[in-house]
Design a protein around this motif. Structure first.
Motif, PDB file in Angstrom:
ATOM      1  N   LEU A  63      -8.111 -34.653 -47.026  1.00 64.01           N
ATOM      2  CA  LEU A  63      -8.436 -33.284 -46.600  1.00 64.01           C
ATOM      3  C   LEU A  63      -9.336 -33.278 -45.372  1.00 64.01           C
ATOM      4  CD1 LEU A  63      -8.877 -31.221 -49.884  1.00 64.01           C
ATOM      5  CD2 LEU A  63      -6.832 -31.736 -48.567  1.00 64.01           C
ATOM      6  N   ARG A  64     -10.294 -34.191 -45.311  1.00 66.20           N
ATOM      7  CA  ARG A  64     -11.165 -34.261 -44.126  1.00 66.20           C
ATOM      8  C   ARG A  64     -10.354 -34.572 -42.870  1.00 66.20           C
ATOM      9  NH1 ARG A  64     -14.530 -37.336 -47.630  1.00 66.20           N
ATOM     10  NH2 ARG A  64     -16.133 -35.963 -48.491  1.00 66.20           N
ATOM     11  N   GLU A  65      -9.423 -35.512 -42.986  1.00 62.05           N
ATOM     12  CA  GLU A  65      -8.587 -35.877 -41.841  1.00 62.05           C
ATOM     13  C   GLU A  65      -7.703 -34.717 -41.381  1.00 62.05           C
ATOM     14  OE1 GLU A  65      -6.542 -39.410 -43.128  1.00 62.05           O
ATOM     15  OE2 GLU A  65      -8.316 -40.668 -42.820  1.00 62.05           O
ATOM     16  N   ALA A  66      -7.415 -33.802 -42.290  1.00 61.73           N
ATOM     17  CA  ALA A  66      -6.606 -32.619 -41.956  1.00 61.73           C
ATOM     18  C   ALA A  66      -7.481 -31.457 -41.494  1.00 61.73           C
ATOM     19  CB  ALA A  66      -5.781 -32.209 -43.167  1.00 61.73           C
ATOM     20  N   LEU A  68     -10.010 -30.119 -43.239  1.00 62.94           N
ATOM     21  CA  LEU A  68     -10.363 -29.244 -44.350  1.00 62.94           C
ATOM     22  C   LEU A  68     -11.589 -29.714 -45.120  1.00 62.94           C
ATOM     23  CD1 LEU A  68      -6.776 -28.592 -45.764  1.00 62.94           C
ATOM     24  CD2 LEU A  68      -8.152 -27.092 -44.301  1.00 62.94           C
ATOM     25  N   GLY A  69     -12.400 -30.535 -44.516  1.00 61.47           N
ATOM     26  CA  GLY A  69     -13.585 -31.049 -45.192  1.00 61.47           C
ATOM     27  C   GLY A  69     -14.522 -29.944 -45.669  1.00 61.47           C
ATOM     28  N   HIS A  70     -14.564 -28.838 -44.931  1.00 63.91           N
ATOM     29  CA  HIS A  70     -15.439 -27.730 -45.307  1.00 63.91           C
ATOM     30  C   HIS A  70     -14.971 -27.025 -46.580  1.00 63.91           C
ATOM     31  CE1 HIS A  70     -12.173 -25.970 -42.983  1.00 63.91           C
ATOM     32  NE2 HIS A  70     -12.421 -24.820 -43.615  1.00 63.91           N
ATOM     33  N   GLU A  71     -13.744 -27.265 -47.014  1.00 66.38           N
ATOM     34  CA  GLU A  71     -13.202 -26.645 -48.224  1.00 66.38           C
ATOM     35  C   GLU A  71     -13.532 -27.428 -49.500  1.00 66.38           C
ATOM     36  OE1 GLU A  71     -11.853 -23.754 -48.385  1.00 66.38           O
ATOM     37  OE2 GLU A  71     -11.257 -23.353 -46.316  1.00 66.38           O
ATOM     38  N   LEU A  72     -13.976 -28.669 -49.361  1.00 70.87           N
ATOM     39  CA  LEU A  72     -14.259 -29.504 -50.522  1.00 70.87           C
ATOM     40  C   LEU A  72     -15.398 -28.914 -51.343  1.00 70.87           C
ATOM     41  CD1 LEU A  72     -14.091 -33.011 -48.824  1.00 70.87           C
ATOM     42  CD2 LEU A  72     -12.404 -32.017 -50.383  1.00 70.87           C
TER      43      LEU A  72
END
Length: 74
Positions: A63-66, A68-72
């Motif tokens: 997710l971070r690579e996409a 989307l790290g802020h969504e974790l």
């Protein structure tokens, strides 16, 4: 299982499902029916994306690579 993220954004859920599936990471989406029946976009019952504890680091990295790290879930 460990929570990866919580959201009611159906587009985000679809994207995360596609990312995790492509990376061969098993996952489950919990609270789908509760969320839909009790208000959909309300933050009271957001859907939870869960992954196996041993796959959490890989799923979070995916997710971070996409971007989307802020969504974790913190």
């Amino acid at each position: 299982m460990r929570e990866l993220l919580r959201t009611n954004d159906t587009v985000l859920l679809s994207y995360v499902a596609a990312l995790l599936s492509e990376a061969a990471i098993g996952f489950a989406v919990l609270d789908q029916h509760t969320s839909l029946n009790l208000g959909g976009d309300m933050d009271l019952f957001r859907r939870r994306v869960m992954v196996a504890e041993e796959q959490y680091a890989e799923a979070a990295r995916t997710l971070r690579e996409a971007g989307l790290g802020h969504e974790l879930t913190r």
